[in-house]
Design an enzyme around this catalytic site. Structure first.
Site, PDB file in Angstrom:
ATOM      1  N   LYS A 178       4.346  -4.719   7.109  1.00 30.89           N
ATOM      2  CA  LYS A 178       5.104  -3.464   7.150  1.00 30.89           C
ATOM      3  C   LYS A 178       4.154  -2.312   7.445  1.00 30.89           C
ATOM      4  O   LYS A 178       3.350  -1.914   6.608  1.00 30.89           O
ATOM      5  CB  LYS A 178       5.846  -3.183   5.840  1.00 30.89           C
ATOM      6  CG  LYS A 178       6.924  -2.119   6.088  1.00 30.89           C
ATOM      7  CD  LYS A 178       7.334  -1.320   4.887  1.00 30.89           C
ATOM      8  CE  LYS A 178       6.489  -0.127   4.576  1.00 30.89           C
ATOM      9  NZ  LYS A 178       6.458   0.953   5.585  1.00 30.89           N
ATOM     10  N   GLY A 230      -3.383   1.829   1.195  1.00 27.68           N
ATOM     11  CA  GLY A 230      -2.688   3.110   1.109  1.00 27.68           C
ATOM     12  C   GLY A 230      -3.272   3.948  -0.012  1.00 27.68           C
ATOM     13  O   GLY A 230      -4.411   3.750  -0.448  1.00 27.68           O
ATOM     14  N   SER A 231      -2.461   4.860  -0.519  1.00 24.70           N
ATOM     15  CA  SER A 231      -2.954   5.803  -1.522  1.00 24.70           C
ATOM     16  C   SER A 231      -3.062   5.143  -2.900  1.00 24.70           C
ATOM     17  O   SER A 231      -2.346   4.183  -3.205  1.00 24.70           O
ATOM     18  CB  SER A 231      -2.015   7.002  -1.596  1.00 24.70           C
ATOM     19  OG  SER A 231      -0.707   6.554  -1.895  1.00 24.70           O
ATOM     20  N   GLY A 235      -0.591   2.573  -4.795  1.00 23.87           N
ATOM     21  CA  GLY A 235      -1.221   1.306  -5.176  1.00 23.87           C
ATOM     22  C   GLY A 235      -0.956   0.962  -6.637  1.00 23.87           C
ATOM     23  O   GLY A 235      -0.602  -0.179  -6.974  1.00 23.87           O
ATOM     24  N   GLU A 253      -6.445  -1.770  -1.229  1.00 26.70           N
ATOM     25  CA  GLU A 253      -7.490  -0.955  -0.588  1.00 26.70           C
ATOM     26  C   GLU A 253      -6.987   0.473  -0.627  1.00 26.70           C
ATOM     27  O   GLU A 253      -6.071   0.821   0.132  1.00 26.70           O
ATOM     28  CB  GLU A 253      -7.689  -1.395   0.875  1.00 26.70           C
ATOM     29  CG  GLU A 253      -8.305  -2.764   1.050  1.00 26.70           C
ATOM     30  CD  GLU A 253      -9.822  -2.737   0.990  1.00 26.70           C
ATOM     31  OE1 GLU A 253     -10.411  -1.651   0.855  1.00 26.70           O
ATOM     32  OE2 GLU A 253     -10.414  -3.818   1.066  1.00 26.70           O
ATOM     33  N   CYS A 288     -10.021   6.641   4.579  1.00 22.94           N
ATOM     34  CA  CYS A 288     -10.338   6.378   3.182  1.00 22.94           C
ATOM     35  C   CYS A 288     -11.836   6.467   2.933  1.00 22.94           C
ATOM     36  O   CYS A 288     -12.295   6.867   1.884  1.00 22.94           O
ATOM     37  CB  CYS A 288      -9.842   4.995   2.818  1.00 22.94           C
ATOM     38  SG  CYS A 288     -10.487   3.732   3.940  1.00 22.94           S
ATOM     39  N   GLU A 389      -8.340  13.545  -3.446  1.00 21.23           N
ATOM     40  CA  GLU A 389      -8.394  13.105  -2.047  1.00 21.23           C
ATOM     41  C   GLU A 389      -7.436  13.968  -1.213  1.00 21.23           C
ATOM     42  O   GLU A 389      -6.244  14.031  -1.507  1.00 21.23           O
ATOM     43  CB  GLU A 389      -7.984  11.632  -1.918  1.00 21.23           C
ATOM     44  CG  GLU A 389      -8.194  11.118  -0.496  1.00 21.23           C
ATOM     45  CD  GLU A 389      -7.592   9.737  -0.236  1.00 21.23           C
ATOM     46  OE1 GLU A 389      -6.472   9.472  -0.703  1.00 21.23           O
ATOM     47  OE2 GLU A 389      -8.251   8.941   0.455  1.00 21.23           O
TER      48      GLU A 389
HETATM   49  P1  NAD Z   1       0.831   5.681   1.415  1.00 21.58           P
HETATM   50  O1  NAD Z   1       0.338   5.104   0.141  1.00 21.58           O
HETATM   51  O2  NAD Z   1       1.779   6.829   1.355  1.00 21.58           O
HETATM   52  O3  NAD Z   1       1.585   4.563   2.298  1.00 21.58           O
HETATM   53  C1  NAD Z   1       0.942   3.384   2.701  1.00 21.58           C
HETATM   54  C2  NAD Z   1       1.989   2.331   3.024  1.00 21.58           C
HETATM   55  O4  NAD Z   1       2.700   2.030   1.822  1.00 21.58           O
HETATM   56  C3  NAD Z   1       3.040   2.762   4.051  1.00 21.58           C
HETATM   57  O5  NAD Z   1       3.377   1.651   4.857  1.00 21.58           O
HETATM   58  C4  NAD Z   1       4.213   3.149   3.164  1.00 21.58           C
HETATM   59  O6  NAD Z   1       5.465   3.033   3.811  1.00 21.58           O
HETATM   60  C5  NAD Z   1       4.084   2.143   2.045  1.00 21.58           C
HETATM   61  N1  NAD Z   1       4.708   2.573   0.785  1.00 21.58           N
HETATM   62  C6  NAD Z   1       4.884   3.825   0.319  1.00 21.58           C
HETATM   63  N2  NAD Z   1       5.531   3.802  -0.858  1.00 21.58           N
HETATM   64  C7  NAD Z   1       5.773   2.493  -1.143  1.00 21.58           C
HETATM   65  C8  NAD Z   1       6.414   1.829  -2.219  1.00 21.58           C
HETATM   66  N3  NAD Z   1       6.947   2.490  -3.244  1.00 21.58           N
HETATM   67  N4  NAD Z   1       6.477   0.481  -2.190  1.00 21.58           N
HETATM   68  C9  NAD Z   1       5.934  -0.217  -1.159  1.00 21.58           C
HETATM   69  N5  NAD Z   1       5.325   0.363  -0.109  1.00 21.58           N
HETATM   70  C10 NAD Z   1       5.244   1.700  -0.109  1.00 21.58           C
HETATM   71  O7  NAD Z   1      -0.463   6.035   2.255  1.00 21.58           O
HETATM   72  P2  NAD Z   1      -0.583   6.737   3.668  1.00 21.58           P
HETATM   73  O8  NAD Z   1      -0.266   8.193   3.487  1.00 21.58           O
HETATM   74  O9  NAD Z   1       0.143   5.974   4.706  1.00 21.58           O
HETATM   75  O10 NAD Z   1      -2.150   6.521   3.953  1.00 21.58           O
HETATM   76  C11 NAD Z   1      -3.135   7.312   3.374  1.00 21.58           C
HETATM   77  C12 NAD Z   1      -3.778   6.654   2.180  1.00 21.58           C
HETATM   78  O11 NAD Z   1      -4.261   5.356   2.530  1.00 21.58           O
HETATM   79  C13 NAD Z   1      -4.991   7.417   1.697  1.00 21.58           C
HETATM   80  O12 NAD Z   1      -4.982   7.507   0.294  1.00 21.58           O
HETATM   81  C14 NAD Z   1      -6.153   6.561   2.165  1.00 21.58           C
HETATM   82  O13 NAD Z   1      -7.340   6.740   1.453  1.00 21.58           O
HETATM   83  C15 NAD Z   1      -5.607   5.188   2.060  1.00 21.58           C
HETATM   84  N6  NAD Z   1      -6.342   4.239   2.912  1.00 21.58           N
HETATM   85  C16 NAD Z   1      -7.177   3.322   2.330  1.00 21.58           C
HETATM   86  C17 NAD Z   1      -7.924   2.439   3.116  1.00 21.58           C
HETATM   87  C18 NAD Z   1      -8.895   1.427   2.524  1.00 21.58           C
HETATM   88  O14 NAD Z   1      -9.295   0.497   3.227  1.00 21.58           O
HETATM   89  N7  NAD Z   1      -9.300   1.571   1.271  1.00 21.58           N
HETATM   90  C19 NAD Z   1      -7.809   2.506   4.506  1.00 21.58           C
HETATM   91  C20 NAD Z   1      -6.954   3.451   5.054  1.00 21.58           C
HETATM   92  C21 NAD Z   1      -6.216   4.304   4.255  1.00 21.58           C
END
Ligand code: NAD
Length: 486
Positions: A178, A230-231, A235, A253, A288, A389
């Site tokens: 997804k 993601g965030s 997470g 991650e 990230c 962040e």
């Molecule tokens: P986000 O957490 O808002 O979303 C990430 C993904 O999770 C998206 O596909 C989103 O649709 C999904 N999501 C959101 N809410 C959800 C839920 N309740 N249940 C299941 N899935 C859900 O993050 P973003 O704004 O897309 O990306 C930015 C974040 O990602 C930053 O915090 C960044 O640091 C992190 N990031 C981490 C890494 C790493 O390797 N550590 C790499 C890239 C980005």
């Protein structure tokens, strides 16, 4: 090709079929550099996730029993397709997430490289024999989980879509991917390419909102292994939600608020270049791993900050599809407003803007979500600007006098993904690498990732390591077999 000219209605891939969401609903895709709606993607929901899990479960038995070299051949064929379509895939990312074409082209090649890297490891996922008893043979088997859910963010859409399906597939799992609702089209194009080379149901790509399609995937009892990028906030939420149906293995991650520490003996020119590169302004700081806290020894502070501010001011903001553009648009309006909000927070907290500080002064960019690379100086290490962040082009500079103080500031946040130090003192460098709370450390370097090298965080930055053999192994479960000699 004009970016966005490929406006179309995209389909999800479920069980080898390219189709819309059962509800027929869609999500508009908006180009953040222009504000135009350029495409629609399916708004999948729980019933589509059910379909995808059924398809992935049905495909699992034959995929897991394929010879590993045959699985590798298929994954290599997907890598070839990504390489062949790299420009097209990169342009989809450019139109959707606002990052410059030079970077997104690199991402497409990185996706292909990661697919090939894991395909090359296919024969390395192996068990061991254990000398438990001389009248018995004891060995382990590495067995796949079954259906793996892979949820990825917006900042490297194609790179994550391609790279992050490789390890679970090679380990014999089937996958439901997804992508972010803001950046789905390159993953859907990847799905079309995958439909040509992978058996139906082995890879399924569903699009939709996180709290709809994402949540349905997280809680589905048929998905025993989840991996999320993601965030940190989402997470932690996912860790809780995943446990509501069955016991799951979850890797995360997450975000970073990473320090780059410039010690007194550093080569200032190299440190300036490193601090600039470490912020990943070339994808608007939306990384990230960005080293978004700059800790500078007082003795070189003025020289370093002045040179860095000049280098940041020299970066070219521009339309993301132009080859000369060095920094593009923020991915979506909410993220843009978040970044602008932190510019206000920084000023209100008494930090001083020494580069950037707002949108660029270029009429061509007036309809887009652009923010200049911004450097705040005199930031209080305990302030929000230094602690939270931002995930945007905002760097917070602080001063220190001693190693202990630098370390205290570096470790004084809840996140712990990357860290960097610039120094010519070998023992200081290794001491820092030992003491800093981070999963990935650079010395006299920043930003760069290396294939095969484990990447991941400590503290609130996550659980697990990726981009390496560790990632492949994490998609298998150890089964122990004990054989008594007759
Ligand atoms: P986000 O957490 O808002 O979303 C990430 C993904 O999770 C998206 O596909 C989103 O649709 C999904 N999501 C959101 N809410 C959800 C839920 N309740 N249940 C299941 N899935 C859900 O993050 P973003 O704004 O897309 O990306 C930015 C974040 O990602 C930053 O915090 C960044 O640091 C992190 N990031 C981490 C890494 C790493 O390797 N550590 C790499 C890239 C980005």
């Amino acid at each position: 090709m004009t970016v966005g000219s490929d406006s179309r209605t995209w389909s999800a891939l479920i069980g080898g079929e390219l189709r819309s969401a059962r509800s027929g609903e869609t999500i508009d895709v908006v180009n953040p550099a222009t504000g135009e709606t350029i495409a629609t993607v399916p708004r999948c929901g729980a019933e589509d996730v059910d379909d995808a899990v059924s398809a992935a479960s049905a495909a699992f038995e034959s995929w897991r029993h394929l010879n590993p070299t045959e699985r590798a051949r298929r994954v290599n064929a997907l890598a070839d397709a990504v390489s062949e379509h790299a420009e097209e895939l990169a342009l989809l990312d450019v139109a959707e997430n606002g990052s410059p074409i030079r970077e997104m082209r690199g991402d497409a090649h990185a996706a292909a490289a990661q697919l090939r890297y894991f395909a090359g490891l296919a024969l390395e996922l192996r068990g061991e024999t254990i000398p438990g008893d001389s009248d018995r043979l004891n060995y382990t088997l590495m067995t796949p989980f079954g259906v793996v859910g892979r949820i990825v963010p917006f900042n490297h859409p194609l790179m994550f879509a391609g790279a992050k399906i490789a390890a679970p597939l090679i380990a014999g799992n089937t996958v439901i991917l997804k992508p972010s609702e803001h950046t789905s089209t390159s993953a859907l194009r990847l799905a079309e390419l995958a439909a040509e080379v992978l058996p139906p149901g082995v890879l399924n790509v569903i699009t939709g909102y996180g709290d709809e399609a994402g949540d349905a995937l997280v809680v589905h009892p048929g998905v025993r292994r989840l991996a999320f990028i993601g965030s940190a906030e989402i997470g932690r939420h996912i860790q809780q939600r995943a446990a509501t149906s069955v016991v799951k293995t979850v890797t995360l991650e997450l975000g970073g608020k990473n320090p780059v520490v410039i010690f007194a003996d550093a080569d200032v020119e190299e440190a300036v270049a490193g601090a600039l590169r470490g912020m990943n302004f070339t994808w608007q700081g939306q990384s990230c791993g960005s080293t978004s806290r700059l800790l500078v020894h007082r003795s070189i502070h003025d020289e370093l900050v002045t040179a860095l501010a000049a280098a940041m001011d020299a970066m070219r903001s521009g339309p993301p599809a132009e080859e000369s553009t060095e920094t593009g648009a923020i991915v979506h309006r909410r993220q843009y407003e978040k970044v602008l909000g932190y510019l206000e927070i920084g000023r209100a907290e008494g930090a001083r803007v020494v580069a950037g500080g707002g949108p660029p002064d270029d009429p061509r960019l007036a309809n887009g979500l652009f923010v200049r690379p911004t450097l705040f100086d005199g930031v209080d290490p305990g302030s929000r600007l230094a602690q939270e962040e931002i995930f945007g082009p905002v760097l917070a500079a602080m001063t220190f006098d001693t190693y202990e103080e630098a370390l205290q500031i570096a470790n004084g946040v809840s996140l712990g993904l990357t860290a960097s130090a610039f120094t010519r003192d070998l023992s200081l460098a290794h001491r820092f690498a030992r003491d800093v709370e981070a999963g990935f450390v650079w010395i006299n370097d920043t930003s760069k990732h290396f294939p095969g090298v484990p990447f991941g965080g400590v503290k609130d930055s996550g659980v697990g390591r990726e981009e390496s053999l560790d990632e492949l192994v994490s998609y298998a479960q150890v089964k122990n077999v004990n054989v008594r000699f007759g």
